[in-house]
Design an enzyme around this catalytic site. Structure first.
Site, PDB file in Angstrom:
ATOM      1  N   ALA A  71       5.641  10.021 -14.026  1.00 15.14           N
ATOM      2  CA  ALA A  71       4.754  10.443 -15.106  1.00 15.14           C
ATOM      3  C   ALA A  71       3.543   9.521 -15.075  1.00 15.14           C
ATOM      4  CB  ALA A  71       5.480  10.350 -16.435  1.00 15.14           C
TER       5      ALA A  71
ATOM      6  N   GLY B  70       9.479  10.205 -13.070  1.00 18.62           N
ATOM      7  CA  GLY B  70       9.394  11.652 -13.277  1.00 18.62           C
ATOM      8  C   GLY B  70       9.435  12.438 -11.964  1.00 18.62           C
TER       9      GLY B  70
ATOM     10  N   GLU C 179      13.009  12.729 -11.183  1.00 16.17           N
ATOM     11  CA  GLU C 179      13.562  13.638 -12.200  1.00 16.17           C
ATOM     12  C   GLU C 179      13.192  15.093 -11.889  1.00 16.17           C
ATOM     13  OE1 GLU C 179      11.785  11.149 -15.233  1.00 16.17           O
ATOM     14  OE2 GLU C 179      13.755  10.787 -16.114  1.00 16.17           O
TER      15      GLU C 179
ATOM     16  N   GLU D   8      11.689   2.967 -14.478  1.00 21.82           N
ATOM     17  CA  GLU D   8      11.144   2.915 -15.849  1.00 21.82           C
ATOM     18  C   GLU D   8      11.442   1.616 -16.585  1.00 21.82           C
ATOM     19  OE1 GLU D   8      12.581   5.576 -14.517  1.00 21.82           O
ATOM     20  OE2 GLU D   8      11.520   7.396 -15.104  1.00 21.82           O
TER      21      GLU D   8
HETATM   22  N1  CO8 Z   1       0.807   7.139 -12.968  1.00 20.54           N
HETATM   23  C1  CO8 Z   1      -0.529   7.105 -12.843  1.00 20.54           C
HETATM   24  N2  CO8 Z   1      -1.175   6.792 -11.712  1.00 20.54           N
HETATM   25  C2  CO8 Z   1      -0.432   6.495 -10.641  1.00 20.54           C
HETATM   26  C3  CO8 Z   1       0.974   6.523 -10.689  1.00 20.54           C
HETATM   27  C4  CO8 Z   1       1.600   6.875 -11.918  1.00 20.54           C
HETATM   28  N3  CO8 Z   1       2.930   6.977 -12.050  1.00 20.54           N
HETATM   29  N4  CO8 Z   1       1.456   6.178  -9.472  1.00 20.54           N
HETATM   30  C5  CO8 Z   1       0.377   5.947  -8.692  1.00 20.54           C
HETATM   31  N5  CO8 Z   1      -0.766   6.139  -9.399  1.00 20.54           N
HETATM   32  C6  CO8 Z   1      -2.148   5.994  -8.936  1.00 20.54           C
HETATM   33  C7  CO8 Z   1      -2.535   4.524  -8.856  1.00 20.54           C
HETATM   34  O1  CO8 Z   1      -2.944   4.042 -10.111  1.00 20.54           O
HETATM   35  C8  CO8 Z   1      -3.676   4.582  -7.857  1.00 20.54           C
HETATM   36  O2  CO8 Z   1      -4.832   5.045  -8.502  1.00 20.54           O
HETATM   37  P1  CO8 Z   1      -6.257   4.321  -8.224  1.00 20.54           P
HETATM   38  O3  CO8 Z   1      -6.523   4.556  -6.773  1.00 20.54           O
HETATM   39  O4  CO8 Z   1      -7.201   5.032  -9.142  1.00 20.54           O
HETATM   40  O5  CO8 Z   1      -6.063   2.876  -8.529  1.00 20.54           O
HETATM   41  C9  CO8 Z   1      -3.240   5.685  -6.890  1.00 20.54           C
HETATM   42  O6  CO8 Z   1      -2.254   6.453  -7.606  1.00 20.54           O
HETATM   43  C10 CO8 Z   1      -2.617   5.138  -5.637  1.00 20.54           C
HETATM   44  O7  CO8 Z   1      -1.545   4.278  -6.020  1.00 20.54           O
HETATM   45  P2  CO8 Z   1      -1.386   2.787  -5.455  1.00 20.54           P
HETATM   46  O8  CO8 Z   1      -2.710   2.204  -5.093  1.00 20.54           O
HETATM   47  O9  CO8 Z   1      -0.544   2.019  -6.404  1.00 20.54           O
HETATM   48  O10 CO8 Z   1      -0.597   3.099  -4.092  1.00 20.54           O
HETATM   49  P3  CO8 Z   1       0.424   2.128  -3.325  1.00 20.54           P
HETATM   50  O11 CO8 Z   1       0.720   2.791  -2.041  1.00 20.54           O
HETATM   51  O12 CO8 Z   1      -0.076   0.746  -3.311  1.00 20.54           O
HETATM   52  O13 CO8 Z   1       1.755   2.136  -4.235  1.00 20.54           O
HETATM   53  C11 CO8 Z   1       3.498   3.156  -5.532  1.00 20.54           C
HETATM   54  C12 CO8 Z   1       2.474   3.319  -4.400  1.00 20.54           C
HETATM   55  C13 CO8 Z   1       4.565   2.129  -5.133  1.00 20.54           C
HETATM   56  C14 CO8 Z   1       4.156   4.516  -5.759  1.00 20.54           C
HETATM   57  C15 CO8 Z   1       2.790   2.681  -6.811  1.00 20.54           C
HETATM   58  O14 CO8 Z   1       1.666   3.521  -7.026  1.00 20.54           O
HETATM   59  C16 CO8 Z   1       3.643   2.727  -8.025  1.00 20.54           C
HETATM   60  O15 CO8 Z   1       4.472   1.845  -8.214  1.00 20.54           O
HETATM   61  N6  CO8 Z   1       3.441   3.730  -8.910  1.00 20.54           N
HETATM   62  C17 CO8 Z   1       4.174   3.861 -10.135  1.00 20.54           C
HETATM   63  C18 CO8 Z   1       5.587   4.331  -9.895  1.00 20.54           C
HETATM   64  C19 CO8 Z   1       6.353   4.395 -11.190  1.00 20.54           C
HETATM   65  O16 CO8 Z   1       6.611   3.404 -11.820  1.00 20.54           O
HETATM   66  N7  CO8 Z   1       6.738   5.618 -11.590  1.00 20.54           N
HETATM   67  C20 CO8 Z   1       7.479   5.847 -12.802  1.00 20.54           C
HETATM   68  C21 CO8 Z   1       6.528   6.128 -13.909  1.00 20.54           C
HETATM   69  S1  CO8 Z   1       7.350   6.249 -15.474  1.00 20.54           S
HETATM   70  C22 CO8 Z   1       8.001   7.782 -15.471  1.00 20.54           C
HETATM   71  O17 CO8 Z   1       7.873   8.554 -14.547  1.00 20.54           O
HETATM   72  C23 CO8 Z   1       8.764   8.153 -16.677  1.00 20.54           C
HETATM   73  C24 CO8 Z   1       9.079   9.647 -16.716  1.00 20.54           C
HETATM   74  C25 CO8 Z   1       9.532  10.040 -18.067  1.00 20.54           C
HETATM   75  C26 CO8 Z   1       8.422  10.020 -19.061  1.00 20.54           C
HETATM   76  C27 CO8 Z   1       8.881  10.203 -20.429  1.00 20.54           C
HETATM   77  C28 CO8 Z   1       7.745  10.239 -21.397  1.00 20.54           C
HETATM   78  C29 CO8 Z   1       7.920   9.526 -22.654  1.00 20.54           C
END
Ligand code: CO8
Length: 264
Positions: free
Chosen positions: A63, A108, A111, A131
């Site tokens: 998400a 997400g 999920e 998360e």
């Molecule tokens: N949300 C928003 N933006 C994201 C997300 C995300 N989950 N993941 C990646 N991005 C964006 C980054 O911010 C970045 O944007 P920008 O270029 O503008 O800075 C772009 O995508 C590329 O990402 P990275 O530069 O970080 O790429 P890397 O190759 O270095 O890393 C990763 C890749 C490891 C996947 C890293 O991006 C990461 O850790 N992302 C987050 C993963 C995460 O924690 N996901 C879980 C999110 S929480 C969730 O899903 C809960 C679901 C239930 C919600 C319930 C609601 C209440």
């Protein structure tokens, strides 16, 4: 439907989540487009759906963390329900849905993959529920579906520890059915599987999905009643008459003669 492309090839619809600049992270607009894409599938023409992510890197990286970062308790709960309702719609979608996981399936993203019936992935895929590291629980079904798929002990290890796992481990613990070397191989395999499903009698396939999904929610006595009803429901359909007739006539082309799905 800007964030989700739909391509129909024969009986197979492929939905591609298309927000590669954010690794296909799910914000409200992406989720709305995903729901609209499922709503838009012609269930009389399509027999199997593939869900995948755009780009070489990510299925769905979760998400949208930016969008969630300022939410209140009430907004968090509302967003969780919003996503849960859509993922439940996918899980109960009458047609089989295959997740072709081409990269990150985190939060997400995992999920979403788990709300699909079958998961296939590329060797570079990575799965996880990170998360707790963000100060929240999984919110789109992760605390519920992961344990049902891989067993509660392994699921708790993944969810409590927030540890991401690679494709080979995901295969070993039964989170995915198969791993393919490249995204091209993955998509070819997903299409082959989808076409194989589409070649079967469509009413029977739908009833199998419903029986298996609904039977898992109840005890065995109630589950076999669900099966009996859906088994009986297949009889007198064109599919059943053609399918059994082909066998009795020893028709080698029998699969080709099963008629298209018809609303009853
Ligand atoms: N949300 C928003 N933006 C994201 C997300 C995300 N989950 N993941 C990646 N991005 C964006 C980054 O911010 C970045 O944007 P920008 O270029 O503008 O800075 C772009 O995508 C590329 O990402 P990275 O530069 O970080 O790429 P890397 O190759 O270095 O890393 C990763 C890749 C490891 C996947 C890293 O991006 C990461 O850790 N992302 C987050 C993963 C995460 O924690 N996901 C879980 C999110 S929480 C969730 O899903 C809960 C679901 C239930 C919600 C319930 C609601 C209440």
């Amino acid at each position: 439907m800007g964030y989700v492309n739909c391509e129909v090839n024969g009986y197979v619809a492929t939905l591609t989540i298309n927000r590669p600049e954010a690794l296909n992270a799910l914000n409200e607009d992406v989720l709305k487009d995903l729901e609209a894409a499922f709503d838009g599938i012609d269930q009389n023409a399509v027999r199997c759906v593939i869900v995948t992510g755009a780009g070489e890197k990510s299925f769905v990286a979760g998400a949208d963390i930016g969008a969630m970062s300022t939410m209140t308790k009430a907004e968090g709960e509302k967003f969780g329900k919003f996503g849960n309702d859509i993922f439940r719609k996918i899980e109960t979608f009458p047609l089989p849905v295959i997740a072709a996981v081409n990269g990150f399936a985190l939060g997400g993203g995992n999920e979403l993959a788990m709300s699909c019936d079958i998961r296939l992935c590329s060797a570079k895929a990575m799965f996880g529920q990170p998360e707790v590291g963000l100060g929240i629980t999984p919110g789109f079904g992760g605390t519920q579906r992961l344990g049902r798929i891989i067993g509660i002990g392994k699921a708790k290890e993944m969810v409590f520890g927030g540890r991401n796992i690679k494709a080979d481990e995901a295969y070993r613990i039964g989170l995915v059915n198969a791993v393919y070397d490249s995204i091209e191989d993955l998509m070819a395999a997903a299409n082959k599987m989808a076409s194989g499903i589409a070649a079967q009698a469509p009413i029977a396939v739908r009833n199998c999905k419903k029986a298996m999904n609904e039977g898992l929610q109840v005890d065995m006595d109630a589950a076999i009643v669900i099966e009996e009803k859906l088994f009986g429901d297949c009889f007198e359909t064109e599919d059943q008459k053609a399918g059994m007739g082909n066998f009795l006539e020893k028709d080698k082309e029998k699969k080709l003669k099963v008629v298209p799905f018809q609303n009853k």
